[in-house]
Design a protein around this motif. Structure first.
Motif, PDB file in Angstrom:
ATOM      1  N   GLU A  55       4.487  14.294  -2.764  1.00 16.82           N
ATOM      2  CA  GLU A  55       3.766  13.855  -3.555  1.00 16.82           C
ATOM      3  C   GLU A  55       3.217  12.323  -3.309  1.00 16.82           C
ATOM      4  O   GLU A  55       4.395  11.583  -3.010  1.00 16.82           O
ATOM      5  CB  GLU A  55       3.871  13.843  -5.108  1.00 16.82           C
ATOM      6  N   VAL A  56       2.167  11.860  -3.262  1.00 11.33           N
ATOM      7  CA  VAL A  56       1.673  10.372  -2.627  1.00 11.33           C
ATOM      8  C   VAL A  56       1.174   9.677  -3.535  1.00 11.33           C
ATOM      9  O   VAL A  56       0.291  10.413  -4.258  1.00 11.33           O
ATOM     10  CB  VAL A  56       1.120  10.546  -1.407  1.00 11.33           C
ATOM     11  N   ARG A  57       1.117   8.442  -3.602  1.00  7.74           N
ATOM     12  CA  ARG A  57       0.165   7.393  -4.193  1.00  7.74           C
ATOM     13  C   ARG A  57      -0.419   6.477  -3.182  1.00  7.74           C
ATOM     14  O   ARG A  57       0.361   6.000  -2.142  1.00  7.74           O
ATOM     15  CB  ARG A  57       1.233   6.494  -5.408  1.00  7.74           C
ATOM     16  N   LEU A  58      -1.759   6.607  -3.288  1.00  4.03           N
ATOM     17  CA  LEU A  58      -2.519   5.686  -2.286  1.00  4.03           C
ATOM     18  C   LEU A  58      -3.208   4.605  -3.172  1.00  4.03           C
ATOM     19  O   LEU A  58      -3.509   4.730  -4.272  1.00  4.03           O
ATOM     20  CB  LEU A  58      -3.804   6.784  -1.580  1.00  4.03           C
ATOM     21  N   HIS A  59      -3.562   3.731  -2.427  1.00  3.80           N
ATOM     22  CA  HIS A  59      -4.216   2.286  -2.793  1.00  3.80           C
ATOM     23  C   HIS A  59      -5.210   2.067  -1.613  1.00  3.80           C
ATOM     24  O   HIS A  59      -4.720   1.627  -0.617  1.00  3.80           O
ATOM     25  CB  HIS A  59      -3.464   1.167  -3.136  1.00  3.80           C
ATOM     26  N   GLU A  60      -6.561   2.078  -1.731  1.00  5.69           N
ATOM     27  CA  GLU A  60      -7.550   1.658  -1.118  1.00  5.69           C
ATOM     28  C   GLU A  60      -7.225   2.539   0.645  1.00  5.69           C
ATOM     29  O   GLU A  60      -7.487   2.079   1.573  1.00  5.69           O
ATOM     30  CB  GLU A  60      -7.601   0.097  -0.678  1.00  5.69           C
ATOM     31  N   GLY A  61      -6.851   3.809   0.229  1.00  8.09           N
ATOM     32  CA  GLY A  61      -6.652   4.603   1.546  1.00  8.09           C
ATOM     33  C   GLY A  61      -5.339   4.373   2.062  1.00  8.09           C
ATOM     34  O   GLY A  61      -4.855   5.126   3.244  1.00  8.09           O
ATOM     35  N   ALA A  62      -4.527   3.591   1.883  1.00  9.76           N
ATOM     36  CA  ALA A  62      -3.206   3.293   2.436  1.00  9.76           C
ATOM     37  C   ALA A  62      -2.060   3.821   1.494  1.00  9.76           C
ATOM     38  O   ALA A  62      -2.147   3.931   0.332  1.00  9.76           O
ATOM     39  CB  ALA A  62      -3.116   1.811   2.802  1.00  9.76           C
ATOM     40  N   LEU A  63      -0.959   4.226   2.028  1.00 10.21           N
ATOM     41  CA  LEU A  63       0.277   4.963   1.219  1.00 10.21           C
ATOM     42  C   LEU A  63       1.010   3.464   0.692  1.00 10.21           C
ATOM     43  O   LEU A  63       1.168   2.682   1.301  1.00 10.21           O
ATOM     44  CB  LEU A  63       0.859   5.643   2.354  1.00 10.21           C
ATOM     45  N   THR A  64       1.121   3.789  -0.480  1.00  7.96           N
ATOM     46  CA  THR A  64       2.059   2.858  -1.363  1.00  7.96           C
ATOM     47  C   THR A  64       3.250   3.349  -1.510  1.00  7.96           C
ATOM     48  O   THR A  64       4.333   2.662  -1.586  1.00  7.96           O
ATOM     49  CB  THR A  64       1.148   2.359  -2.525  1.00  7.96           C
TER      50      THR A  64
END
Length: 654
Positions: free
Chosen positions: A465-474
């Protein structure tokens, strides 16, 4: 190792090419121990394994030692750390690092061992490395091997004893992100691989897939060995061949490896419309379908406008009778061992800013580097990422920036497994090599590829599961399903089989916003709407604006064209939108419609003339109100202000 590449492309209507298999040869433990150990060394090994010798026969002692080793290996499936029992802490760390950096089934060059075990400012590094290798050899865990490197690379190679898929790996002490911090970023919907792949296959079975043809081959491609199997840019080949008169190209000369979409732009848009999946997801599913031979291999790949790949009916029937767990394991093997396309590299390159975008280069003298061997490099990198995930805390949110730093410090050369950096490399446009030994350049090349493997491929599998910010992986965390897939667990968590996807109705969200959920029979309608409306923030929404309507008119789309599409799909076109369309059409060419504009006013005429000549001002101007006032789009202001401030001016925006 089974590393003999085919020198001929697949025959028409046969199988899609796949990456070369990565597995090494079988180690016969009894023969190796017989050859490698003297009688005193053998008795010492027996004591270390807890074996009490019976009799004085050397053959009998070898049998006892081999049995004890196999019993230890058998325990690895449930307890991977069993392999390290009896080793010192330093020896355990050395073994973990080697097993993380490289597939345990492959021979390990001593130079790779040195890179993985490097210690800062250690003058005795080579001697200590030799001691570490000898310690694993004396425990019958590692053996010298004569297996040749696939590219002919000369080194001293070692081979692990036969091991299962579960092996001890490095435990990365990555920074844990709190749930609250992770939830502060936008996350995509949870992915269900079987459901999404089923939707993709349904679209392919209904309309096939239109693929782009191969780039036209250079006229000397049949004569030049470094062009025959490779797709290439013919103009670039000409530049290489004619860089100097009467000069033979240096074998180290690089040539670009194209990173291009497999679909034509029209086919990609149609699949997006039919399935609701992103273009990148469609590329991912296409690559898996080809690796699993679910599509027929097309007869022609070049000198045609497009190539049409149809479903292989018999293969799809075999796929459909598999249960969910069997399907998921088969697709996972295709991704990690068989796919030819460097999916994550292409996605990473496209996601970077123009000045950071990388390309892939290969040396024209690397004769043993084939497309199948190059594809094996990307599969090996995917498996490396999976081994890294094994060493992370379970079900914890991992800070990606922190882990990226640790991966660079651990093994920055992780992209080269089957070839060397002299045979292929990352470069910036203009052929300047990227120095992967520098962390900033590593992050924008290999680091970005690994990021895409996590946030796209592994997320689409449901492994993370991923979290993104402005299209980038955080941040990301490994799911229970991901742990089971990566560790090749005997059983997978309960997998929900894809059900029938209900076709949602088309409806108007508000006065000017139309929501069109994807469906197989809506591809043409969605394509038409995209020509006349802008994409909304919510999924599957399209907003009719004066700007979008004027753009449609510029592209030759008429009100009659749009009205006909609405009639075909049996959806009502609101009167206020048709009237707006007609009104803009009547004044089209005389009045231009704009939204989100800014007026930029300069202090004097001299400043206006200077900035018009020395900045990008005039490239962005929509209309000039006076010698000092300019109308500009909002999104151009920030960059322009920076240019003006560099020249000592401070513009005033209204």
């Amino acid at each position: 190792m089974r590393m003999t590449p085919s020198t001929q492309p697949p025959a028409p209507n046969h199988k899609w090419p796949t990456a070369l298999p990565f597995r090494g040869g079988t180690v016969a433990l009894d023969q190796v121990i017989e050859a490698e150990f003297t009688s005193p060394q053998l008795r010492e090994l027996a004591r270390w394994l807890g074996v009490t010798p019976r009799g004085n026969s050397r053959v009998g002692l070898i049998e006892q030692v081999v049995t004890a080793l196999r019993e230890r290996v058998a325990r690895l499936t449930d307890t991977p750390d069993a392999l390290l029992e009896g080793l010192s802490d330093e020896q355990q760390e050395f073994a973990r690092r080697l097993l993380t950096a490289r597939d345990h089934e492959l021979p390990i060059p001593r130079t790779v061992m040195a890179m993985v075990w490097r210690r800062p400012v250690d003058r005795d590094a080579d001697r200590k490395l030799g001691e570490m290798i000898d310690a694993l050899r004396s425990r019958a865990l590692l053996f010298p091997t004569h297996a040749a490197h696939p590219s002919g690379y000369r080194d001293v190679f070692y081979q692990w004893l036969p091991l299962p898929s579960s092996v001890p790996v490095v435990q990365f002490d990555a920074r844990i992100v709190s749930e609250a911090a992770a939830d502060s970023h936008i996350a995509p919907r949870p992915f269900n691989f079987l459901e999404d792949f089923d939707v993709f296959l349904s679209a392919i079975m209904q309309s096939g897939a239109t693929l782009r043809p191969a780039l036209p081959a250079h006229k000397q491609a049949a004569r030049l060995s470094w062009l025959r199997e490779w797709e290439h840019d013919a103009e670039e080949v000409d530049r290489v061949l004619h860089s100097r008169p009467n000069w033979a190209p240096d074998p180290q000369t690089g040539i670009t490896i194209p990173l291009m979409s497999a679909f034509t732009p029209q086919a990609a848009a149609a699949l997006e419309n039919q399935t609701g999946l992103s273009a990148a997801q469609c590329e991912f599913f296409l690559a898996i379908a080809c690796a699993m031979q679910l599509l027929e291999y097309p007869e022609l790949r070049e000198q045609v406008s497009s190539v049409y790949a149809r479903p292989r009916t018999s293969a799809i029937e075999e796929w459909l009778v598999l249960n969910g767990e069997q399907k998921l394991r088969r697709a996972w093997r295709a991704w990690s061992e068989e796919i030819m396309a460097p999916l994550e590299a292409r996605s990473a390159s496209a996601s970077l800013r123009a000045r950071d975008t990388f390309i892939l280069m290969r040396a024209i003298g690397a004769r043993d580097l084939t497309p199948a061997l190059f594809a094996a490099e990307w599969c090996a990198l995917r498996r490396y990422v999976a081994r890294v995930l094994c060493g992370l805390p379970a079900s914890k949110w991992i800070d990606w920036a922190d882990l990226q730093h640790r991966l660079f410090a651990f093994f920055p050369e992780c992209a080269w497994t089957f070839a060397t950096r002299a045979e292929w490399w990352f470069a910036m446009h203009g052929s300047a090599r990227i120095q992967t030994g520098r962390e900033d350049e590593w992050r924008n090349s290999i680091g970005k590829v690994i990021e895409r493997a996590i946030m796209e491929s592994l997320a689409w599998f449901g492994a993370v599961e991923v979290r993104l910010h402005e299209g980038a992986l955080t941040a990301f965390r490994v799911t229970d399903l991901g742990q089971a897939l990566i560790n090749n667990a005997a059983t997978l968590p309960a997998i929900s089989a894809p059900g029938e996807r209900a076709i949602e109705p088309i409806d108007w969200v508000d006065t000017f916003t139309l929501r069109i959920p994807p469906a197989p029979d809506r591809a043409a309608f969605i394509g038409a709407i995209r020509q006349v409306a802008d994409r909304g923030d919510a999924p599957f929404t399209y907003i009719f604006t004066p700007t979008s309507i004027e753009r449609a008119l510029q592209n030759g789309v008429s009100m009659d064209d749009i009205g006909a599409q609405f009639k075909l799909i049996k959806v009502e076109l609101p009167r206020h939108i048709s009237e707006q369309f007609k009104q803009i059409a009547r004044r089209f060419g005389r009045i231009r419609v704009y939204q989100s504009l800014t007026v930029l006013e300069l202090a004097d005429d001299f400043a206006a003339r200077e900035l018009a000549a020395g900045t990008s001002l005039m490239q962005k101007v929509i209309y000039q109100l006076s010698p000092r006032a300019f109308v500009l789009p909002d999104d151009a202001i920030d960059a322009l202000i920076e240019e003006m401030q560099t020249k000592g001016y401070t513009p005033r925006a209204k």
